[in-house]
Write an enzyme that holds these catalytic residues in place. Structure first.
Site, PDB file in Angstrom:
ATOM      1  N   SER A  83       0.831  -1.216   0.000  1.00  0.00           N
ATOM      2  CA  SER A  83       0.000   0.000   0.000  1.00  0.00           C
ATOM      3  C   SER A  83       0.861   1.259   0.000  1.00  0.00           C
ATOM      4  O   SER A  83       1.985   1.259   0.496  1.00  0.00           O
ATOM      5  CB  SER A  83      -0.890   0.006   1.244  1.00  0.00           C
ATOM      6  OG  SER A  83      -1.490   1.267   1.431  1.00  0.00           O
ATOM      7  N   TYR A  90      -2.192   5.365  -4.180  1.00  0.00           N
ATOM      8  CA  TYR A  90      -3.218   6.372  -3.935  1.00  0.00           C
ATOM      9  C   TYR A  90      -2.644   7.655  -4.496  1.00  0.00           C
ATOM     10  O   TYR A  90      -1.515   8.033  -4.150  1.00  0.00           O
ATOM     11  CB  TYR A  90      -3.451   6.560  -2.436  1.00  0.00           C
ATOM     12  CG  TYR A  90      -4.379   5.559  -1.782  1.00  0.00           C
ATOM     13  CD1 TYR A  90      -5.594   5.218  -2.370  1.00  0.00           C
ATOM     14  CD2 TYR A  90      -4.064   4.989  -0.552  1.00  0.00           C
ATOM     15  CE1 TYR A  90      -6.455   4.314  -1.755  1.00  0.00           C
ATOM     16  CE2 TYR A  90      -4.921   4.093   0.066  1.00  0.00           C
ATOM     17  CZ  TYR A  90      -6.110   3.760  -0.542  1.00  0.00           C
ATOM     18  OH  TYR A  90      -6.958   2.883   0.069  1.00  0.00           O
ATOM     19  N   THR A  94      -5.845   2.265  -7.024  1.00  0.00           N
ATOM     20  CA  THR A  94      -7.121   2.056  -6.328  1.00  0.00           C
ATOM     21  C   THR A  94      -8.064   3.212  -6.656  1.00  0.00           C
ATOM     22  O   THR A  94      -7.686   4.380  -6.518  1.00  0.00           O
ATOM     23  CB  THR A  94      -6.887   1.948  -4.803  1.00  0.00           C
ATOM     24  OG1 THR A  94      -6.087   0.796  -4.553  1.00  0.00           O
ATOM     25  CG2 THR A  94      -8.187   1.827  -4.038  1.00  0.00           C
ATOM     26  N   LYS A 144      -7.895  -1.255  -9.238  1.00  0.00           N
ATOM     27  CA  LYS A 144      -8.552  -1.960  -8.127  1.00  0.00           C
ATOM     28  C   LYS A 144      -9.761  -1.168  -7.657  1.00  0.00           C
ATOM     29  O   LYS A 144      -9.635   0.026  -7.362  1.00  0.00           O
ATOM     30  CB  LYS A 144      -7.549  -2.115  -6.977  1.00  0.00           C
ATOM     31  CG  LYS A 144      -8.128  -2.692  -5.698  1.00  0.00           C
ATOM     32  CD  LYS A 144      -7.027  -2.946  -4.682  1.00  0.00           C
ATOM     33  CE  LYS A 144      -7.541  -3.511  -3.373  1.00  0.00           C
ATOM     34  NZ  LYS A 144      -8.128  -2.502  -2.493  1.00  0.00           N
ATOM     35  N   HIS A 166     -13.420  -2.980  -1.599  1.00  0.00           N
ATOM     36  CA  HIS A 166     -12.533  -2.545  -0.519  1.00  0.00           C
ATOM     37  C   HIS A 166     -12.857  -3.312   0.766  1.00  0.00           C
ATOM     38  O   HIS A 166     -12.774  -2.778   1.873  1.00  0.00           O
ATOM     39  CB  HIS A 166     -12.680  -1.034  -0.301  1.00  0.00           C
ATOM     40  CG  HIS A 166     -11.392  -0.317  -0.004  1.00  0.00           C
ATOM     41  ND1 HIS A 166     -10.671   0.339  -0.956  1.00  0.00           N
ATOM     42  CD2 HIS A 166     -10.697  -0.146   1.154  1.00  0.00           C
ATOM     43  CE1 HIS A 166      -9.599   0.888  -0.399  1.00  0.00           C
ATOM     44  NE2 HIS A 166      -9.588   0.599   0.875  1.00  0.00           N
ATOM     45  N   ASP A 169     -11.206  -9.526  -4.772  1.00  0.00           N
ATOM     46  CA  ASP A 169     -10.957  -9.623  -3.328  1.00  0.00           C
ATOM     47  C   ASP A 169     -12.221  -9.282  -2.558  1.00  0.00           C
ATOM     48  O   ASP A 169     -13.184  -8.748  -3.105  1.00  0.00           O
ATOM     49  CB  ASP A 169      -9.751  -8.781  -2.881  1.00  0.00           C
ATOM     50  CG  ASP A 169      -9.999  -7.277  -2.861  1.00  0.00           C
ATOM     51  OD1 ASP A 169     -11.168  -6.844  -2.844  1.00  0.00           O
ATOM     52  OD2 ASP A 169      -9.006  -6.521  -2.852  1.00  0.00           O
TER      53      ASP A 169
HETATM   54  C1  LIG Z   1      -6.986  -2.561   7.527  1.00  0.00           C
HETATM   55  C2  LIG Z   1      -7.181  -2.460   6.050  1.00  0.00           C
HETATM   56  C3  LIG Z   1      -6.474  -1.493   5.339  1.00  0.00           C
HETATM   57  C4  LIG Z   1      -6.626  -1.387   3.950  1.00  0.00           C
HETATM   58  N1  LIG Z   1      -5.877  -0.467   3.266  1.00  0.00           N
HETATM   59  C5  LIG Z   1      -5.957  -0.429   1.915  1.00  0.00           C
HETATM   60  C6  LIG Z   1      -5.087   0.431   1.177  1.00  0.00           C
HETATM   61  O1  LIG Z   1      -4.237   1.117   1.737  1.00  0.00           O
HETATM   62  N2  LIG Z   1      -5.231   0.449  -0.170  1.00  0.00           N
HETATM   63  C7  LIG Z   1      -6.151  -0.324  -0.830  1.00  0.00           C
HETATM   64  O2  LIG Z   1      -6.243  -0.269  -2.063  1.00  0.00           O
HETATM   65  N3  LIG Z   1      -6.963  -1.153  -0.145  1.00  0.00           N
HETATM   66  C8  LIG Z   1      -6.884  -1.239   1.198  1.00  0.00           C
HETATM   67  N4  LIG Z   1      -7.676  -2.120   1.883  1.00  0.00           N
HETATM   68  C9  LIG Z   1      -8.585  -3.014   1.146  1.00  0.00           C
HETATM   69  C10 LIG Z   1      -7.886  -4.322   0.767  1.00  0.00           C
HETATM   70  O3  LIG Z   1      -6.897  -4.095  -0.218  1.00  0.00           O
HETATM   71  C11 LIG Z   1      -8.871  -5.353   0.199  1.00  0.00           C
HETATM   72  O4  LIG Z   1      -9.606  -4.768  -0.851  1.00  0.00           O
HETATM   73  C12 LIG Z   1      -9.825  -5.930   1.238  1.00  0.00           C
HETATM   74  O5  LIG Z   1      -9.206  -6.069   2.504  1.00  0.00           O
HETATM   75  C13 LIG Z   1     -10.314  -7.293   0.773  1.00  0.00           C
HETATM   76  O6  LIG Z   1     -11.254  -7.808   1.617  1.00  0.00           O
HETATM   77  P1  LIG Z   1     -10.950  -8.890   2.779  1.00  0.00           P
HETATM   78  O7  LIG Z   1     -10.347  -8.116   3.892  1.00  0.00           O
HETATM   79  O8  LIG Z   1     -12.311  -9.428   3.091  1.00  0.00           O
HETATM   80  O9  LIG Z   1     -10.007  -9.926   2.218  1.00  0.00           O
HETATM   81  C14 LIG Z   1      -7.541  -2.245   3.275  1.00  0.00           C
HETATM   82  C15 LIG Z   1      -8.244  -3.210   3.999  1.00  0.00           C
HETATM   83  C16 LIG Z   1      -8.059  -3.329   5.367  1.00  0.00           C
HETATM   84  C17 LIG Z   1      -8.823  -4.414   6.101  1.00  0.00           C
END
Ligand SMILES: Cc1cc2nc3c(=O)[nH]c(=O)nc-3n(C[C@H](O)[C@H](O)[C@H](O)COP(=O)(O)O)c2cc1C
Length: 384
Positions: free
Chosen positions: A109, A132, A158, A251, A275, A306
């Site tokens: 990230s 980002y 994203t 994404k 997300h 995801d």
């Molecule tokens: C704590 C946390 C932080 C996240 N930070 C980002 C991020 O910085 N950039 C991003 O594109 N997605 C972020 N996501 C989304 C994840 O990339 C992903 O889409 C999502 O966790 C998938 O679902 P799951 O947790 O059920 O596997 C974050 C998710 C979580 C749980």
């Protein structure tokens, strides 16, 4: 529940829940508003049923595949998650090393505690970088240049964070990102001493400006992004495409409408993602949205998914509906919280073993054998 006794991802989550202060657990585990989409992501997988297929020789099997031409041992990639340091002090370095050890991809990230170069090195050439866009778009070229120089293989833009979702657990807990040890959290940390000691230890190596020419520091960019994310436009996408020579992934796609244009703009892969239910609540589960995206992309780009992947059978179901791979977010953060790098590896091992077993029982010797004929929807007769 200890990590060593965890037999599935739910156990790993429980191990993390016991180690983390409530506010930290919630910030990882939670979703937006009523968490309808968060729960739907998992429920929609459960509504899809798998048909066993005997009479196939599956003595020799392989879960190996390729993503953007890069070989991986299992079609499970590690999604970008900002602020992993609240789970474990080695944060991104541990996740990257786990990806290297288990031969898969880690998507780093923009919101990270360690510098890009160290993480890329720990991933041993298996890292992709999630971008980002900074509010000051003039800074983008320096960021992209540095990402390329550090050896990241693909750039993941994203697009579902024009603003951040309404994370009500965080608001209730008084959590402000990035998480720091404020009085409320310090109080909770007192009952989670192992976590508190870990959180207070260890250096964070966040370097100064993005380029030798100066400009905003990496930390300032992150804080600005967390404070005020900005919508990605088609013009932004075109600019990023022009700046980045390698494979480009978008994404945060949930519907077919924009897929044709995305491919025309030179996007190499899309991630069907909401997300993890953390942005707009009430949107479809990703596995519900997947088939229409696969159809619209029509083989001109790779499609990943995801959100809610918690079992090897979930991976199988996503592949059966046309995804080339899935990504997981929370599961590996819980592994990280419960056991650092070994915890992330355990999560990958569990999913790998479950996928391998599911493939054997559905008569699939390779991931190329996984197709839609394996699936029926709960309540409907088998399609054959
Ligand atoms: C704590 C946390 C932080 C996240 N930070 C980002 C991020 O910085 N950039 C991003 O594109 N997605 C972020 N996501 C989304 C994840 O990339 C992903 O889409 C999502 O966790 C998938 O679902 P799951 O947790 O059920 O596997 C974050 C998710 C979580 C749980």
């Amino acid at each position: 529940m200890r990590l060593s006794r965890a037999v599935n991802l739910a156990d790993v989550r429980e191990a993390a829940r016991r180690r983390l202060p409530r506010a930290v657990f919630d910030t990882i585990d939670g979703g937006a508003e009523d968490e309808l989409t968060l729960h739907r992501n998992e429920a929609a997988f459960r509504d899809l049923l798998v048909t066993p297929r005997p009479f196939t020789d599956v003595t020799t099997r392989s879960t190996r595949t390729e993503v953007l031409g890069q070989p991986v041992a299992v079609p499970v990639l590690l999604a970008p998650t900002g602020g992993a340091r609240v789970a474990h002090r080695h944060a991104e370095l541990a996740v990257a090393a786990a990806a290297a050890a288990r031969d898969t991809v880690y998507v780093q990230s923009t919101v990270t505690s360690y510098d890009l170069e160290s993480v890329a090195e720990a991933a041993g050439g298996r890292a992709w970088y999630q971008l980002y866009l900074p509010e000051q778009r003039a800074q983008t070229p320096a960021m992209v240049e540095r990402v390329a120089a550090a050896g990241y293989r693909a750039l993941v833009l994203t697009v579902d964070t024009a603003v951040f979702g309404g994370r009500e657990r965080d608001r209730r807990n008084g959590t402000v990102l990035p998480i720091r040890l404020r009085p409320g959290l310090a109080l909770q940390g007192a009952s989670r001493p192992a976590w508190a000691v870990d959180f207070l230890r260890g250096a964070v190596r966040l370097p100064g400006p993005w380029s030798a020419a100066g400009g905003l520091s990496v930390r300032a960019t992150q804080e600005q992004i967390l404070a005020s994310p900005s919508p990605v436009t088609w013009a932004d996408l075109a600019r990023v495409r022009a700046l980045w020579d390698g494979p480009l992934v978008v994404k945060g796609v949930l519907g077919p409408e924009q897929c044709g244009r995305l491919v025309d703009e030179g996007v190499d892969a899309v991630v069907v993602s909401n997300h993890g239910g953390r942005q707009l609540d009430g949107v479809p589960a990703t596995v519900e949205a997947l088939p229409a995206v696969v159809e619209a992309v029509a083989g001109r780009a790779e499609v990943y998914l995801d959100g809610g992947v918690r079992r090897g059978t979930d991976v199988l179901k996503a592949l059966a509906l046309g995804a080339r791979a899935v990504l997981v977010g929370r599961p590996y953060l819980f592994g990280l919280a419960a056991g650092g790098q070994a915890g992330v590896e355990r999560v990958l091992d569990l999913l790998h073993a479950e996928l391998d077993r599911a493939m054997a029982l559905t008569g699939c010797a390779t991931v190329a054998d996984v197709d839609e004929r394996l699936l029926t929807r709960a309540g409907r007769p088998s399609g054959g």
